[in-house]
Design an enzyme around this catalytic site. Structure first.
Site, mmCIF file in Angstrom:
data_model
loop_
_atom_site.group_PDB
_atom_site.id
_atom_site.type_symbol
_atom_site.label_atom_id
_atom_site.label_comp_id
_atom_site.label_asym_id
_atom_site.label_seq_id
_atom_site.Cartn_x
_atom_site.Cartn_y
_atom_site.Cartn_z
ATOM 1 C CB CYS A 199 -0.918 -0.030 1.227
ATOM 2 S SG CYS A 199 -1.566 1.572 1.728
ATOM 3 C CB CYS A 220 13.032 28.733 -1.634
ATOM 4 S SG CYS A 220 12.821 27.457 -2.889
ATOM 5 C CB CYS A 234 14.057 25.275 -0.549
ATOM 6 S SG CYS A 234 14.868 26.195 -1.871
ATOM 7 C CB CYS A 286 0.852 1.391 4.234
ATOM 8 S SG CYS A 286 -0.889 0.891 4.243
#
Length: 362
Positions: A53, A172, A175, A56
């Site tokens: 999954c 930013c 960033c 998960c």
């Protein structure tokens, strides 16, 4: 042991290692131990998940961070159940999608479903309310090396290191989005002595940004051992993209979880001699071993370390018989399946990989 059986064993082990990478502090619950751990003298937060999954997998590091923060809280258990392996247990608690997170109050096996955000902080706030605790999420120490004007040249220009540098600005948005992935890259390669994952605040150290022609953020540059002028990193910004890049450029063999792959330690130039050694008659093995030692002595850097493992493996096979490599691979598989340190896992994986070349059918 045939090559196909060894490959299957290595693949199974790799899955175990990936699962255990995020499970050090999470209690693994099964059909056998569930009611021994849950519904007793402490509350329990339980994640019902499936190994395949995607949601998960995304939750895993947050859930481990939660478990690490609560491991000293004796009144709370943080656990998980693999629903692929324990279908009846998951069915018993009405699990129909993954991950499903449920809270089991102290002394009760009647759960309450958690529907909040899937971050460590949100989960901790919920557990604190339900469990009467006051635990704060512990921030893990960063594995990203912080560069400044004072240490930039010393670290980046070190010809024994391959250095990936992110030039960023605190304001930013891109960033900020990259930061958690970049931290995972640094964590994955933290045991590689000649790989450095670093960043520099280009807003604060404008001289460095100007020197390397940085005009936008984030800008990533790679400084390999043999080119300290730096190369632009133009690859993708997913974890797998970075891992593939570092492995290709630095000759490393790590996966996204920092585990060594089945290729780690393997030296093709020595494998040819291993084939000769395995198929040689007893009286011929000594001569092949001598050639193996001579070739191993020529190796440099990390390859020299791997060469020593090859030689030791050959000597052990000579002394202990043809089944030694096969039996030792199986023993190391069992050791790697246990909870051991990352450094020990590296050591055992290298030995296992190299011994597998002696155990293969040639």
């Amino acid at each position: 042991m045939s090559r196909s059986r060894i490959c299957l064993a290595l693949a199974a082990l790799a899955l175990l290692l990936v699962a255990s990478a995020f499970a050090d502090d999470v209690v693994v619950l099964t059909e056998e131990n569930f009611e021994k751990e849950v519904g007793k003298d402490r509350g329990a937060l339980v994640e019902f998940y499936a190994p395949w999954c995607g949601h998960c997998k995304k939750l895993a590091p947050e859930y481990e961070k939660l478990a690490a923060s609560f491991k000293r809280a004796k009144s709370v258990l943080i656990g998980k159940v693999d629903c692929d392996e324990h279908k009846s247990l998951c069915s018993k608690y009405g699990v129909s999608g993954y991950p499903t997170i449920q809270w089991f109050p102290k002394g009760s096996l009647e759960p309450k479903k958690y529907d909040g955000a899937r971050t460590a902080e949100a989960l901790a706030a919920y557990v604190n309310i339900e469990g009467g605790t006051n635990v704060k999420i512990v921030a893990a120490p960063s594995n990203v090396v912080v560069l400044t004007s004072d240490n930039f040249d010393e670290i980046v220009n070190d010809e024994t290191k391959n250095v990936l540098v992110e030039f960023y600005a605190p304001w930013c948005g891109h960033c900020k989005n990259l930061a958690p992935t970049y931290e995972k890259v640094a964590t994955a390669f933290k045991l590689e002595e000649d790989v450095v994952i670093a960043n520099v605040d280009a807003d604060q150290y404008k001289d460095l940004a100007e020197k390397y022609g940085v005009s936008g953020y984030p800008t990533l540059k790679f400084f390999p051992k043999n080119n300290k002028a730096g190369d632009d990193y133009d690859g993708g910004r997913d974890l797998d993209d970075f891992v593939t890049f570092i492995n290709e450029k630095c000759g490393t063999n790590r996966d996204a979880n920092g585990q060594l792959t089945s290729k780690a330690g393997i030296l093709e130039e020595l494998n040819t001699l291993v084939k000769e050694f395995v198929t040689a008659k007893n009286e011929e093995k000594k001569a092949v071993l001598k050639r193996l030692e001579e070739e191993a002595d020529k190796l440099k850097g990390s390859s020299a370390r791997y060469g020593k493992i090859y030689v030791k493996a050959a000597k052990s096979c000579s002394e202990k018989g043809s089944d030694y490599a096969k039996n030792e691979v199986l023993r190391l598989d069992r050791m790697l399946a246990k909870s051991i340190s990352a450094a020990k896992a590296d050591e055992f994986t290298l030995k296992r990989n190299i011994l597998s070349t002696f155990a293969s059918d040639h």
